[in-house]
Design a protein around this motif. Sequence first.
Motif, PDB file in Angstrom:
ATOM      1  N   ILE A   1       5.495   0.184  -9.512  1.00  0.00           N
ATOM      2  CA  ILE A   1       6.917  -0.100  -9.274  1.00  0.00           C
ATOM      3  C   ILE A   1       7.260   0.118  -7.806  1.00  0.00           C
ATOM      4  O   ILE A   1       7.971  -0.688  -7.187  1.00  0.00           O
ATOM      5  CB  ILE A   1       7.820   0.820 -10.135  1.00  0.00           C
ATOM      6  N   GLY A   2       6.734   1.188  -7.244  1.00  0.00           N
ATOM      7  CA  GLY A   2       6.963   1.466  -5.824  1.00  0.00           C
ATOM      8  C   GLY A   2       6.438   0.333  -4.965  1.00  0.00           C
ATOM      9  O   GLY A   2       7.084  -0.082  -3.992  1.00  0.00           O
ATOM     10  N   ALA A   3       5.267  -0.189  -5.332  1.00  0.00           N
ATOM     11  CA  ALA A   3       4.677  -1.302  -4.584  1.00  0.00           C
ATOM     12  C   ALA A   3       5.600  -2.518  -4.615  1.00  0.00           C
ATOM     13  O   ALA A   3       5.797  -3.189  -3.601  1.00  0.00           O
ATOM     14  CB  ALA A   3       3.306  -1.658  -5.166  1.00  0.00           C
ATOM     15  N   ILE A   4       6.199  -2.783  -5.782  1.00  0.00           N
ATOM     16  CA  ILE A   4       7.104  -3.931  -5.897  1.00  0.00           C
ATOM     17  C   ILE A   4       8.344  -3.735  -5.018  1.00  0.00           C
ATOM     18  O   ILE A   4       8.723  -4.623  -4.254  1.00  0.00           O
ATOM     19  CB  ILE A   4       7.532  -4.155  -7.372  1.00  0.00           C
TER      20      ILE A   4
ATOM     21  N   GLY B   1      11.249  -5.450  -0.438  1.00  0.00           N
ATOM     22  CA  GLY B   1      12.047  -4.997   0.696  1.00  0.00           C
ATOM     23  C   GLY B   1      11.608  -5.625   2.004  1.00  0.00           C
ATOM     24  O   GLY B   1      12.431  -6.098   2.790  1.00  0.00           O
ATOM     25  N   VAL B   2      10.305  -5.674   2.250  1.00  0.00           N
ATOM     26  CA  VAL B   2       9.815  -6.171   3.530  1.00  0.00           C
ATOM     27  C   VAL B   2      10.022  -7.685   3.662  1.00  0.00           C
ATOM     28  O   VAL B   2      10.142  -8.215   4.758  1.00  0.00           O
ATOM     29  CB  VAL B   2       8.329  -5.770   3.747  1.00  0.00           C
TER      30      VAL B   2
ATOM     31  N   PHE C   1       0.823  -1.211   0.000  1.00  0.00           N
ATOM     32  CA  PHE C   1       0.000   0.000   0.000  1.00  0.00           C
ATOM     33  C   PHE C   1       0.862   1.268   0.000  1.00  0.00           C
ATOM     34  O   PHE C   1       0.680   2.157  -0.826  1.00  0.00           O
ATOM     35  CB  PHE C   1      -0.919  -0.009   1.225  1.00  0.00           C
ATOM     36  N   VAL C   2       1.807   1.338   0.928  1.00  0.00           N
ATOM     37  CA  VAL C   2       2.651   2.542   1.024  1.00  0.00           C
ATOM     38  C   VAL C   2       3.474   2.719  -0.248  1.00  0.00           C
ATOM     39  O   VAL C   2       3.556   3.816  -0.809  1.00  0.00           O
ATOM     40  CB  VAL C   2       3.586   2.477   2.259  1.00  0.00           C
ATOM     41  N   GLY C   3       4.063   1.625  -0.748  1.00  0.00           N
ATOM     42  CA  GLY C   3       4.841   1.692  -1.983  1.00  0.00           C
ATOM     43  C   GLY C   3       3.996   2.194  -3.150  1.00  0.00           C
ATOM     44  O   GLY C   3       4.430   3.061  -3.918  1.00  0.00           O
ATOM     45  N   TYR C   4       2.776   1.681  -3.241  1.00  0.00           N
ATOM     46  CA  TYR C   4       1.876   2.072  -4.332  1.00  0.00           C
ATOM     47  C   TYR C   4       1.501   3.538  -4.230  1.00  0.00           C
ATOM     48  O   TYR C   4       1.472   4.269  -5.215  1.00  0.00           O
ATOM     49  CB  TYR C   4       0.626   1.193  -4.305  1.00  0.00           C
ATOM     50  N   LYS C   5       1.227   3.992  -3.001  1.00  0.00           N
ATOM     51  CA  LYS C   5       0.864   5.392  -2.766  1.00  0.00           C
ATOM     52  C   LYS C   5       1.991   6.327  -3.183  1.00  0.00           C
ATOM     53  O   LYS C   5       1.766   7.402  -3.710  1.00  0.00           O
ATOM     54  CB  LYS C   5       0.583   5.609  -1.276  1.00  0.00           C
ATOM     55  N   ARG C   6       3.232   5.920  -2.889  1.00  0.00           N
ATOM     56  CA  ARG C   6       4.357   6.801  -3.164  1.00  0.00           C
ATOM     57  C   ARG C   6       4.753   6.784  -4.632  1.00  0.00           C
ATOM     58  O   ARG C   6       5.039   7.804  -5.228  1.00  0.00           O
ATOM     59  CB  ARG C   6       5.591   6.402  -2.325  1.00  0.00           C
ATOM     60  N   ARG C   7       4.848   5.599  -5.214  1.00  0.00           N
ATOM     61  CA  ARG C   7       5.451   5.492  -6.540  1.00  0.00           C
ATOM     62  C   ARG C   7       4.732   4.516  -7.458  1.00  0.00           C
ATOM     63  O   ARG C   7       5.355   3.894  -8.314  1.00  0.00           O
ATOM     64  CB  ARG C   7       6.921   5.041  -6.393  1.00  0.00           C
TER      65      ARG C   7
ATOM     66  N   PHE D   1      -0.485  -8.981  -2.792  1.00  0.00           N
ATOM     67  CA  PHE D   1       0.040  -7.868  -3.580  1.00  0.00           C
ATOM     68  C   PHE D   1      -0.999  -7.371  -4.591  1.00  0.00           C
ATOM     69  O   PHE D   1      -1.344  -6.196  -4.628  1.00  0.00           O
ATOM     70  CB  PHE D   1       1.323  -8.320  -4.294  1.00  0.00           C
ATOM     71  N   ILE D   2      -1.527  -8.293  -5.377  1.00  0.00           N
ATOM     72  CA  ILE D   2      -2.511  -7.918  -6.394  1.00  0.00           C
ATOM     73  C   ILE D   2      -3.747  -7.298  -5.742  1.00  0.00           C
ATOM     74  O   ILE D   2      -4.249  -6.268  -6.164  1.00  0.00           O
ATOM     75  CB  ILE D   2      -2.916  -9.160  -7.221  1.00  0.00           C
ATOM     76  N   MET D   3      -4.207  -7.945  -4.668  1.00  0.00           N
ATOM     77  CA  MET D   3      -5.397  -7.494  -3.962  1.00  0.00           C
ATOM     78  C   MET D   3      -5.266  -6.040  -3.500  1.00  0.00           C
ATOM     79  O   MET D   3      -6.183  -5.252  -3.627  1.00  0.00           O
ATOM     80  CB  MET D   3      -5.546  -8.406  -2.743  1.00  0.00           C
ATOM     81  N   ILE D   4      -4.098  -5.690  -2.956  1.00  0.00           N
ATOM     82  CA  ILE D   4      -3.909  -4.328  -2.427  1.00  0.00           C
ATOM     83  C   ILE D   4      -3.843  -3.309  -3.560  1.00  0.00           C
ATOM     84  O   ILE D   4      -4.459  -2.243  -3.487  1.00  0.00           O
ATOM     85  CB  ILE D   4      -2.624  -4.247  -1.568  1.00  0.00           C
ATOM     86  N   VAL D   5      -3.123  -3.661  -4.627  1.00  0.00           N
ATOM     87  CA  VAL D   5      -3.037  -2.732  -5.753  1.00  0.00           C
ATOM     88  C   VAL D   5      -4.436  -2.444  -6.296  1.00  0.00           C
ATOM     89  O   VAL D   5      -4.804  -1.293  -6.537  1.00  0.00           O
ATOM     90  CB  VAL D   5      -2.110  -3.297  -6.862  1.00  0.00           C
ATOM     91  N   VAL D   6      -5.248  -3.495  -6.432  1.00  0.00           N
ATOM     92  CA  VAL D   6      -6.624  -3.311  -6.903  1.00  0.00           C
ATOM     93  C   VAL D   6      -7.435  -2.511  -5.873  1.00  0.00           C
ATOM     94  O   VAL D   6      -8.164  -1.583  -6.216  1.00  0.00           O
ATOM     95  CB  VAL D   6      -7.296  -4.674  -7.171  1.00  0.00           C
ATOM     96  N   ALA D   7      -7.268  -2.854  -4.590  1.00  0.00           N
ATOM     97  CA  ALA D   7      -8.040  -2.186  -3.540  1.00  0.00           C
ATOM     98  C   ALA D   7      -7.748  -0.687  -3.497  1.00  0.00           C
ATOM     99  O   ALA D   7      -8.661   0.116  -3.319  1.00  0.00           O
ATOM    100  CB  ALA D   7      -7.738  -2.810  -2.175  1.00  0.00           C
TER     101      ALA D   7
END
Lengths: 187, 185
Positions: free
Chosen positions: A75-78, A83-84, A66-72, B87-93
């Motif tokens: 790619i940020g999410a990945i 990392g975690v 979630f935080v990665g996606y919000k920031r970037r 991972f997929i679930m959160i990106v979609v959410a």
Amino acid sequence: MLELIELFLTFAKIGMFTFGGGYAMISIIDNICVEEKKWITEDEMMNITVISQSTPGPVAINCSTFVGYKRRGFIGAIFATVGVIVPSFIMIYLLSMFFSKFLELSWVSNAFSGIKIAVGILILDAGVKMLKQMEKNKMTIAIATISLILMVVSNVFVFNVSVTLLMALSSIFGLVMFIIKKHQKGM
Amino acid sequence: MIYLELFIGFLKVGLFSFGGGYAAIPVIRDVINHYGWMNEDMLTYMIAVSESTPGPIMVNLATYAGSTQAGIIGAAVATFAVVLPAFIMIVVAVAIMEKFIDNDYVQAVLQGLIPCIAATIAATGIYSIINLCIVKNQKYMPDYKMMILTIILGTIYFGSRKFVKKGLSPIGLIALSAVVGAIFL
């Protein structure tokens, strides 16, 4: 690129300290991502916690994605998610090779018992903080009180209350109360 | 093929583990028994180990099962599979959430859901502390040593915020309690 590396390294640090399943890490993520780095707001942190709880997967993974996606974005999410995972991946991989020897060292297992205390305190901290921040009215206080008592009592006296069912019922209750109020206003 | 089995098996685990943590154990046990990756003793032991090493239980178990079955590639495949659904679930959410978060009905559901989740987390904290302060296998016998250490660490953690601006960080608390555990337990 720099922020991607920062995301990776920050979540690797967080991943190193995710003991005992994940609730404790809510406190760690809140401390680092909200207070220190200001990557997300308190409200967003609350949303992450709610989404993590209502989707499959460990809270730790959900939060980092979630935080990665919000920031970037994607790619940020990945970067954040990888990392975690990396610290525990390395640790368990090494453990799978030298397994029993490590935990036979008594000071190591004592240190881990000590960490369990910290985990309990951090989980409590995360829950209390969320309770303080939520919008308070008769309904939310009632739901929180009932859930708290049910969960504690069921665990001390070892009978099973399904968290998923409790969450579903609370959601439905919130929705029904809203619809009733709307009708009353309509009339 | 072992890689494919690992992938499918742990994809299932990742997909059906709502709420994470202990809720996932029955699903993990089911999958691991089905493929015969670990015996019951080993599984129980691994759950204990996962609790005391960093990382979510299901991710640790995936890494471990993958590694013992098919080396480092097996570990990577199993870990990837167990994380993928979340991972997929959160990106979609997130994508959906941004559109619907201001919707009145979504807000109404959240009004019910947030207090329940907050209380569940607080309750988990309370009973994990209670469980730590009770001697295992003996009903309701208090473990005074753990109790005293818990009170001291709790006072330091919550108290430090009152006196120092930022207080002791969560990571600081984990490090401190590891040292305290190694010395006093």
